[in-house]
Design an enzyme around this catalytic site. Structure first.
Site, mmCIF file in Angstrom:
data_model
loop_
_atom_site.group_PDB
_atom_site.id
_atom_site.type_symbol
_atom_site.label_atom_id
_atom_site.label_comp_id
_atom_site.label_asym_id
_atom_site.label_seq_id
_atom_site.Cartn_x
_atom_site.Cartn_y
_atom_site.Cartn_z
ATOM 1 N N GLN A 51 -10.383 -2.939 2.048
ATOM 2 C CA GLN A 51 -9.893 -3.332 3.384
ATOM 3 C C GLN A 51 -10.208 -2.461 4.610
ATOM 4 O O GLN A 51 -9.737 -2.788 5.692
ATOM 5 C CB GLN A 51 -8.561 -3.827 3.246
ATOM 6 C CG GLN A 51 -7.669 -3.017 2.866
ATOM 7 C CD GLN A 51 -6.275 -3.550 2.709
ATOM 8 O OE1 GLN A 51 -5.964 -4.240 1.563
ATOM 9 N NE2 GLN A 51 -5.157 -3.730 3.522
ATOM 10 N N MET A 107 0.970 -1.435 0.021
ATOM 11 C CA MET A 107 0.006 -0.068 0.023
ATOM 12 C C MET A 107 0.871 1.104 -0.010
ATOM 13 O O MET A 107 0.301 2.284 0.306
ATOM 14 C CB MET A 107 -0.870 -0.094 1.121
ATOM 15 C CG MET A 107 -1.919 -1.137 1.035
ATOM 16 S SD MET A 107 -3.494 -0.901 1.998
ATOM 17 C CE MET A 107 -2.972 -0.726 3.727
ATOM 18 N N GLY A 121 10.785 -2.832 5.722
ATOM 19 C CA GLY A 121 9.955 -4.024 5.903
ATOM 20 C C GLY A 121 9.615 -4.377 4.387
ATOM 21 O O GLY A 121 9.919 -5.610 3.895
ATOM 22 N N HIS A 122 9.106 -3.399 3.822
ATOM 23 C CA HIS A 122 8.854 -3.697 2.043
ATOM 24 C C HIS A 122 9.940 -3.918 1.487
ATOM 25 O O HIS A 122 9.949 -4.851 0.465
ATOM 26 C CB HIS A 122 8.187 -2.605 1.766
ATOM 27 C CG HIS A 122 6.940 -1.835 2.385
ATOM 28 N ND1 HIS A 122 6.682 -0.878 2.908
ATOM 29 C CD2 HIS A 122 5.405 -2.314 2.242
ATOM 30 C CE1 HIS A 122 5.505 -0.896 3.450
ATOM 31 N NE2 HIS A 122 4.829 -1.654 2.957
HETATM 32 P P1 AMP Z 1 1.467 -2.777 3.546
HETATM 33 O O1 AMP Z 1 2.011 -1.753 2.755
HETATM 34 O O2 AMP Z 1 1.418 -2.473 4.958
HETATM 35 O O3 AMP Z 1 0.072 -3.437 3.084
HETATM 36 O O4 AMP Z 1 2.473 -3.900 3.584
HETATM 37 C C1 AMP Z 1 2.633 -4.754 2.265
HETATM 38 C C2 AMP Z 1 3.667 -5.983 2.616
HETATM 39 O O5 AMP Z 1 4.830 -5.677 3.401
HETATM 40 C C3 AMP Z 1 2.772 -6.930 3.593
HETATM 41 O O6 AMP Z 1 2.882 -8.305 2.838
HETATM 42 C C4 AMP Z 1 3.380 -6.751 4.832
HETATM 43 O O7 AMP Z 1 3.073 -8.006 5.581
HETATM 44 C C5 AMP Z 1 4.742 -6.525 4.462
HETATM 45 N N1 AMP Z 1 5.508 -5.622 5.622
HETATM 46 C C6 AMP Z 1 4.881 -4.542 6.332
HETATM 47 N N2 AMP Z 1 5.615 -4.430 7.330
HETATM 48 C C7 AMP Z 1 6.656 -5.142 7.395
HETATM 49 C C8 AMP Z 1 7.518 -5.458 8.349
HETATM 50 N N3 AMP Z 1 7.917 -4.621 9.636
HETATM 51 N N4 AMP Z 1 8.381 -6.573 8.007
HETATM 52 C C9 AMP Z 1 8.173 -7.484 7.196
HETATM 53 N N5 AMP Z 1 7.315 -7.139 6.249
HETATM 54 C C10 AMP Z 1 6.434 -6.163 6.483
#
Ligand code: AMP
Length: 288
Positions: free
Chosen positions: A61, A30, A36-37
């Protein structure tokens, strides 16, 4: 790197890569990208030939009272980061491209995994995640799609959806990336005030406490939950505990006794920022 807004464009580019025998990776996000990403993007880059990163703040969502309109949007930085990490395509569709007919009338749910943990406090959230991930998998048709273990329940639900629907994609999960003080990285951490930010690493601290208890003494589940709740109340008094649960890592059902591997999961609300974290713990092992 191509930056594309239209489904037909990303389909065409992925199709061309597939035609040359390349293995295609999809990293759905997103945006507001952080380390993390990046860990997902780097894993996908190193394991596949053609890397598509999607950036889409998916409205289905979010509940009406949630933070859809204020969710951080940092498109320029995100594109620069994707370029620097070697993405081939960033798919960044406007909402009308993904939902041209408004709210979808199709629903995809995995009720046996979605009724607990975050699904209990965010009804409808995972149906929104399933529909957008199913669309993205259908649009890009990747060989592998990458998800973070930070959203453990989300990954479990997607894995099951893919299995139940015979979708020809491998779901890969990557470990949680943390700040140096243990706070799991999240696009929503920016909502925290300085004081809340100082308390937020308590989520990780509480999971470490649970892991220590479980590995050393095989305590009753209620004792672990009680200790985690006390730890959070003492170390994160500005936060409001949403849940503390000890569940089976496969079924996500609450465990009655701790035996083998369990998932300890917590969610704490600091006003606008609802933070989640989790840890897999093996009762019979020093590092799960
Ligand atoms: P989001 O942009 O929050 O929807 O996250 C996109 C992807 O990045 C999802 O698969 C999350 O689980 C992963 N993600 C977000 N934060 C972390 C993190 N701290 N460590 C590992 N993966 C992450």
């Amino acid at each position: 790197m191509d930056v594309v807004k239209r489904i037909r464009e990303v389909r065409k580019l992925a199709g061309q890569a597939r035609g040359t025998g390349g293995k295609i990776a999809l990293v759905p996000t997103m945006g507001a990208l952080h380390a993390g990403h990046f860990s997902l993007i780097d894993a996908a880059r190193s394991e596949c030939d053609f890397l598509v990163v999607s950036i889409f703040v998916n409205p289905t969502q979010f509940a009406p009272h949630e933070d859809l309109s204020s969710y951080p949007r940092t498109e320029g930085d995100d594109l620069a980061a994707c370029r620097a990490r070697g993405a081939d395509v960033v798919f960044i569709p406007p909402c009308e491209e993904m939902y041209p007919f408004g709210k979808p009338k199709t629903e995809i749910t995995v009720p046996q995994l979605a009724g607990t943990l975050c699904g209990a406090s965010r009804p409808g959230h995972f149906a929104g995640v399933c529909i957008v991930v199913a669309k993205l998998l259908n649009i890009v048709a990747p060989d592998r799609a990458y998800f973070g273990e930070k959203d453990y329940q989300q990954a479990a639900i997607i894995r099951r959806m893919v299995k139940d629907m015979n979708l020809p994609v491998e779901i890969v999960t990557c470990p949680i990336v943390r700040e140096p003080d243990g706070l799991a990285m999240s696009s929503r951490n920016g909502y925290l005030s300085d004081e809340q930010r100082r308390e937020a690493p308590a989520l990780y601290g509480s999971l470490q406490l649970a892991a220590e208890m479980i590995r050393s003494a095989h305590p009753p589940v209620e004792d672990v939950i009680g200790a985690v709740r006390r730890y959070l109340s003492e170390n994160a008094p500005l936060g409001e505990i949403d849940y503390v649960q000890v569940v089976d890592p496969d079924t996500l059902s609450d465990v009655r006794a701790i035996d083998g591997k369990v998932l300890v999961a917590v969610a704490v609300k600091f006003e606008r920022a609802r933070l989640i974290d989790n840890m897999l713990v093996d009762a019979g092992c020093d590092d799960a």
